[in-house]
Design an enzyme around this catalytic site. Structure first.
Site, PDB file in Angstrom:
ATOM      1  N   ARG A  78       1.751 -12.261  -0.422  1.00  0.00           N
ATOM      2  CA  ARG A  78       0.393 -12.515   0.060  1.00  0.00           C
ATOM      3  C   ARG A  78      -0.209 -13.786  -0.484  1.00  0.00           C
ATOM      4  O   ARG A  78       0.232 -14.318  -1.500  1.00  0.00           O
ATOM      5  CB  ARG A  78      -0.506 -11.349  -0.390  1.00  0.00           C
ATOM      6  CG  ARG A  78      -0.088  -9.992   0.127  1.00  0.00           C
ATOM      7  CD  ARG A  78      -0.545  -9.776   1.537  1.00  0.00           C
ATOM      8  NE  ARG A  78      -0.097  -8.507   2.089  1.00  0.00           N
ATOM      9  CZ  ARG A  78      -0.795  -7.822   3.004  1.00  0.00           C
ATOM     10  NH1 ARG A  78      -1.945  -8.264   3.442  1.00  0.00           N
ATOM     11  NH2 ARG A  78      -0.305  -6.704   3.496  1.00  0.00           N
ATOM     12  N   SER A  82      -1.170  -3.352  11.137  1.00  0.00           N
ATOM     13  CA  SER A  82      -0.780  -4.384  10.176  1.00  0.00           C
ATOM     14  C   SER A  82       0.355  -5.251  10.727  1.00  0.00           C
ATOM     15  O   SER A  82       1.288  -4.741  11.349  1.00  0.00           O
ATOM     16  CB  SER A  82      -0.294  -3.735   8.887  1.00  0.00           C
ATOM     17  OG  SER A  82      -1.304  -2.920   8.383  1.00  0.00           O
ATOM     18  N   HIS A 104     -10.968  -1.769  11.552  1.00  0.00           N
ATOM     19  CA  HIS A 104      -9.881  -2.629  11.099  1.00  0.00           C
ATOM     20  C   HIS A 104      -9.680  -3.708  12.171  1.00  0.00           C
ATOM     21  O   HIS A 104      -8.702  -3.678  12.916  1.00  0.00           O
ATOM     22  CB  HIS A 104      -8.625  -1.753  10.938  1.00  0.00           C
ATOM     23  CG  HIS A 104      -7.478  -2.424  10.263  1.00  0.00           C
ATOM     24  ND1 HIS A 104      -6.171  -2.042  10.474  1.00  0.00           N
ATOM     25  CD2 HIS A 104      -7.432  -3.435   9.377  1.00  0.00           C
ATOM     26  CE1 HIS A 104      -5.375  -2.800   9.742  1.00  0.00           C
ATOM     27  NE2 HIS A 104      -6.107  -3.643   9.071  1.00  0.00           N
ATOM     28  N   ARG A 121       0.852  -1.190   0.000  1.00  0.00           N
ATOM     29  CA  ARG A 121       0.000   0.000   0.000  1.00  0.00           C
ATOM     30  C   ARG A 121       0.887   1.239   0.000  1.00  0.00           C
ATOM     31  O   ARG A 121       2.004   1.220   0.508  1.00  0.00           O
ATOM     32  CB  ARG A 121      -0.888   0.025   1.245  1.00  0.00           C
ATOM     33  CG  ARG A 121      -2.016  -0.968   1.210  1.00  0.00           C
ATOM     34  CD  ARG A 121      -2.963  -0.761   2.372  1.00  0.00           C
ATOM     35  NE  ARG A 121      -2.389  -1.183   3.629  1.00  0.00           N
ATOM     36  CZ  ARG A 121      -1.910  -0.373   4.568  1.00  0.00           C
ATOM     37  NH1 ARG A 121      -1.951   0.944   4.394  1.00  0.00           N
ATOM     38  NH2 ARG A 121      -1.405  -0.850   5.679  1.00  0.00           N
ATOM     39  N   ASP A 139      -9.667  -9.314   9.230  1.00  0.00           N
ATOM     40  CA  ASP A 139      -9.117  -7.986   8.945  1.00  0.00           C
ATOM     41  C   ASP A 139     -10.083  -6.837   9.242  1.00  0.00           C
ATOM     42  O   ASP A 139      -9.664  -5.811   9.750  1.00  0.00           O
ATOM     43  CB  ASP A 139      -8.663  -7.917   7.482  1.00  0.00           C
ATOM     44  CG  ASP A 139      -7.721  -6.738   7.218  1.00  0.00           C
ATOM     45  OD1 ASP A 139      -6.894  -6.426   8.095  1.00  0.00           O
ATOM     46  OD2 ASP A 139      -7.820  -6.118   6.148  1.00  0.00           O
ATOM     47  N   CYS A 155       0.607  -7.547  13.135  1.00  0.00           N
ATOM     48  CA  CYS A 155       0.796  -7.745  14.587  1.00  0.00           C
ATOM     49  C   CYS A 155       0.134  -9.037  15.028  1.00  0.00           C
ATOM     50  O   CYS A 155      -0.281  -9.172  16.180  1.00  0.00           O
ATOM     51  CB  CYS A 155       0.179  -6.596  15.371  1.00  0.00           C
ATOM     52  SG  CYS A 155       1.213  -5.145  15.454  1.00  0.00           S
ATOM     53  N   GLY A 166      -4.309  -3.729  -1.444  1.00  0.00           N
ATOM     54  CA  GLY A 166      -5.096  -2.655  -0.845  1.00  0.00           C
ATOM     55  C   GLY A 166      -5.272  -1.429  -1.733  1.00  0.00           C
ATOM     56  O   GLY A 166      -6.222  -0.658  -1.557  1.00  0.00           O
ATOM     57  N   TYR A 183      -1.566  -3.576  -6.902  1.00  0.00           N
ATOM     58  CA  TYR A 183      -1.342  -4.303  -5.646  1.00  0.00           C
ATOM     59  C   TYR A 183      -2.559  -4.227  -4.706  1.00  0.00           C
ATOM     60  O   TYR A 183      -3.143  -3.148  -4.516  1.00  0.00           O
ATOM     61  CB  TYR A 183      -0.115  -3.741  -4.922  1.00  0.00           C
ATOM     62  CG  TYR A 183      -0.016  -4.305  -3.526  1.00  0.00           C
ATOM     63  CD1 TYR A 183       0.534  -5.568  -3.312  1.00  0.00           C
ATOM     64  CD2 TYR A 183      -0.553  -3.626  -2.445  1.00  0.00           C
ATOM     65  CE1 TYR A 183       0.543  -6.117  -2.045  1.00  0.00           C
ATOM     66  CE2 TYR A 183      -0.544  -4.163  -1.179  1.00  0.00           C
ATOM     67  CZ  TYR A 183       0.006  -5.416  -0.977  1.00  0.00           C
ATOM     68  OH  TYR A 183       0.004  -5.962   0.270  1.00  0.00           O
ATOM     69  N   LYS A 213      -9.698  -2.050   1.727  1.00  0.00           N
ATOM     70  CA  LYS A 213      -9.365  -0.896   2.561  1.00  0.00           C
ATOM     71  C   LYS A 213     -10.138   0.355   2.109  1.00  0.00           C
ATOM     72  O   LYS A 213     -10.569   1.160   2.931  1.00  0.00           O
ATOM     73  CB  LYS A 213      -7.863  -0.611   2.503  1.00  0.00           C
ATOM     74  CG  LYS A 213      -6.988  -1.802   2.896  1.00  0.00           C
ATOM     75  CD  LYS A 213      -7.236  -2.269   4.293  1.00  0.00           C
ATOM     76  CE  LYS A 213      -6.166  -3.264   4.744  1.00  0.00           C
ATOM     77  NZ  LYS A 213      -6.457  -3.792   6.077  1.00  0.00           N
TER      78      LYS A 213
HETATM   79  C1  OXD Z   1      -3.016  -4.220   6.097  1.00  0.00           C
HETATM   80  C2  OXD Z   1      -3.560  -5.356   5.360  1.00  0.00           C
HETATM   81  O1  OXD Z   1      -2.018  -3.640   5.673  1.00  0.00           O
HETATM   82  O2  OXD Z   1      -4.517  -5.957   5.855  1.00  0.00           O
HETATM   83  O3  OXD Z   1      -3.577  -3.887   7.131  1.00  0.00           O
HETATM   84  O4  OXD Z   1      -3.066  -5.647   4.276  1.00  0.00           O
HETATM   85 MN    MN Z   2      -5.343  -4.977   7.542  1.00  0.00          MN
END
Ligand code: OXD
Ligand code: MN
Length: 587
Positions: A370, A252, A230, A70, A279, A254, A202, A200, A209
């Site tokens: 991903r 993101s 989120h 992103r 998510d 975590c 997001g 890409y 998003k």
């Molecule tokens: C983020 C994702 O960056 O879910 O939060 O890709």
């Molecule tokens: Mn996310």
């Protein structure tokens, strides 16, 4: 196919005039359509078929090496008034933004197909779900949208029966993939997204998003009693068979996906964990005063590196078939590979850019590589995930990746303090965004990159919800990532996080021992089950303690951060901050 929705028809015509595609294709979302698009992409080299014996239905996409994450610095909220976008967003006046991107869209689909992608975010028959239409010139985006949303004919039915202009519009083109000509523009007042120059995740899968967070958060504030967050959604089933749902917001990378798919360790016999979402959560105030959550997405766009049989066996099992991989490495026999899948890279690996893997070239898989997969393939997918009314949330967790300071878990004193806890989330950055890795940044409610309006107003909205019901979820803060002086993690994490969730649920039930401190309720000594863990009583004491001096410094940093929001800053959060500071001074 076309549509009986005149608003949609005329918008598609108008956008086709701007972008001049060679043809327009209306997606029906069928298996046949998906398969023929995959075949076309394999033929054009956009996709590579992976080993169909070990990974049936799996393909690999290698994105442009300049287009792998992103791009927050190129993401804009375009509202009439700059203050409505707030210091948390890049802002551009709508007229300027349209002019800027329309110049890039002009003629950009010449020689290409414009795909019309009708989709619904949320269970197809849920009154809480919302429809959108993405126009894109990327077949890869279409294939991903089919997995990530309810896409095609059933979605079009809703678009034709719901109010005629209630769908969110998204125009997307990969353009020439030049980062200099890349913009992700949101026009919340027009319920419109324009994204150009990136293919890409997001940036390009506009349902995720852009729609489900940025536009939806704006709408959620306007229609009250609604939060677009989120957050993962997970159900914890007790040995007695009761299921309690928890929503959790972490920045993101975590461990959100891991928590959403946690497998209880042998020591936690009788517990089961059910995945509803990993998510995004849309939460609505129900007639009973509880928050009811749906997952607006139908699939996962998960980070591959670090996904292994020890860290997240559920995710690994989900992605053995019918998965689109992006920017992972490949073994000589065509199997996907990434760091963390096995200890050592296998011999003869091809890296994410399609080159023979050499250690000197960096990681084999891109750190932000991903997998895109349908949630229905998750072994722990909840049978209530598609319930039209959603699932009732008992607890909300906020958390971040902090090597020091923040305890393993603590509970807010009340809703207002919980909003303060969410508003002050901070985390060490990772590879999901472009920029520096490992610096602490404040990421309120993990929404900093995703809140479609001024964060001060967003906090007001959260505080407002608190005034609408006294039956709301309890709010907690967690940190699985504390390290000791040697740099080792102090808490085992992963499946053992269930031990922390058990305390959380006990607290929600009015049980669970706790000590009141200035920063909230901390677990009393022994309140978290550490039986059989290699965590000493000293470590546990450290993990559940408040260091007043360090917290004073944290509060100064928080106040500086709050200062950025000027007169949009809600007084309640400033009061909360003053209270914590005063209590710390006495501690
Ligand atoms: C983020 C994702 O960056 O879910 O939060 O890709
Ligand atoms: Mn996310």
């Amino acid at each position: 196919m076309t549509t009986t929705n005149e608003k949609l028809k005329s918008w598609v015509e108008e956008m086709a005039q701007l972008t001049t595609p060679d043809r327009i294709y209306w997606c029906d979302g069928s298996d046949q359509e998906y398969e023929s698009m995959v075949e076309e992409m394999v033929a054009s080299g956009d996709l590579v078929k992976l080993n169909q014996d070990t990974h049936p239905g799996c393909t690999l996409h290698r994105s442009n090496p300049d287009d792998v994450a992103r791009v927050e610095h190129l993401t804009f909220i375009c509202t009439k008034h700059e203050d409505d976008a707030g210091p948390n967003n890049n802002w551009m006046a709508p007229a300027d933004a349209h002019k800027k991107v329309d110049a890039l869209f002009a003629g950009c689909m010449k020689g290409r197909t414009m795909y019309v992608v009708p989709y619904v975010m949320g269970p197809i028959d849920s009154p809480l779900s919302k429809a959108g239409v993405e126009l894109t010139d990327s077949a890869y985006v279409v294939a991903n949208m089919r997995i990530m949303t309810r896409m095609g004919t059933p979605a079009m039915k809703r678009i034709e029966t719901d109010a005629k202009d209630s769908f969110v519009k998204g125009l997307h083109s990969i353009g020439d993939l030049d980062p200099e000509r890349r913009f992700i523009m949101h026009f919340p007042e027009e319920r419109l997204i324009k994204s150009v120059g990136s293919g890409y995740g997001g940036n390009a899968l506009l349902g995720k998003k852009c729609h489900a967070l940025r536009i939806a958060s704006w709408e959620a504030r306007e229609s009250k009693g609604w939060l677009a967050e989120h957050m993962l959604i997970v159900g914890i089933e007790t040995p007695e068979g009761e299921i309690h749902y928890v929503a959790a917001a972490f920045p993101s990378a975590c461990g959100k996906t891991n928590l959403a798919m946690l497998i209880p360790p042998a020591s936690q016999a009788g517990y089961k964990v059910w995945t509803v979402g990993e998510d995004i959560a849309w939460m609505h105030l129900g007639d009973d005063g509880r928050l009811w959550a749906i997952n607006p997405e139908a699939g996962m766009f998960g980070v591959a590196p670090g996904t292994g049989k020890d860290t997240n066996p559920n995710a690994l099992q989900s992605i053995q078939k019918n998965t689109i991989y992006t920017n992972v490495a490949v073994t000589p026999d065509g199997q996907p590979w990434w760091e963390g899948l096995s200890k050592e890279p296998p011999e003869g690996l091809t890296d994410w850019q399609g080159r023979p893997y050499k250690a000197g070239n960096g990681t084999a898989a891109h750190p932000n590589s991903r997998f895109t997969v349908s949630c229905s393939q998750i072994p722990s997918y909840s049978k209530h995930a598609e319930d039209p009314q959603g699932v009732p949330i008992s607890a909300i967790l906020f958390g971040g990746r902090r090597a020091s300071l923040t305890p393993l878990v603590y509970q807010s004193l009340n809703w207002q303090h919980g909003v303060f806890m969410g508003a002050t989330v901070a985390s060490e950055t990772t590879a999901a965004i472009t920029g520096q890795v490992g610096v602490v940044r404040r990421d309120p409610m993990a929404m900093l990159p995703f809140c479609g309006y001024n964060m001060g107003d967003y906090w007001k909205h959260w505080l407002q919800i608190g005034k609408m019901s006294d039956n709301l979820p309890k709010i907690f803060h967690v940190n699985w990532f504390r390290r000791n002086g040697d740099g080792d993690f102090m808490w085992p994490g992963f499946g053992d996080n269930l031990r922390v969730l058990r305390w959380v649920l006990e607290r929600c039930a009015g049980k669970g021992e706790a000590v009141r401190t200035p920063i909230g309720y901390l677990p009393s000594y022994g309140a978290i089950d550490t039986n059989g863990l290699d965590v000493s009583p000293e470590t546990m004491a450290d993990l559940t303690a408040v260091d007043p001096a360090a917290w004073q410094a944290e509060m100064d940093d928080i106040n500086e951060f709050f200062g950025k929001f000027g007169d949009r800053m809600p007084q309640e959060l400033l009061d909360e901050s003053a209270r914590v500071k005063a209590e710390l001074a006495k501690a």
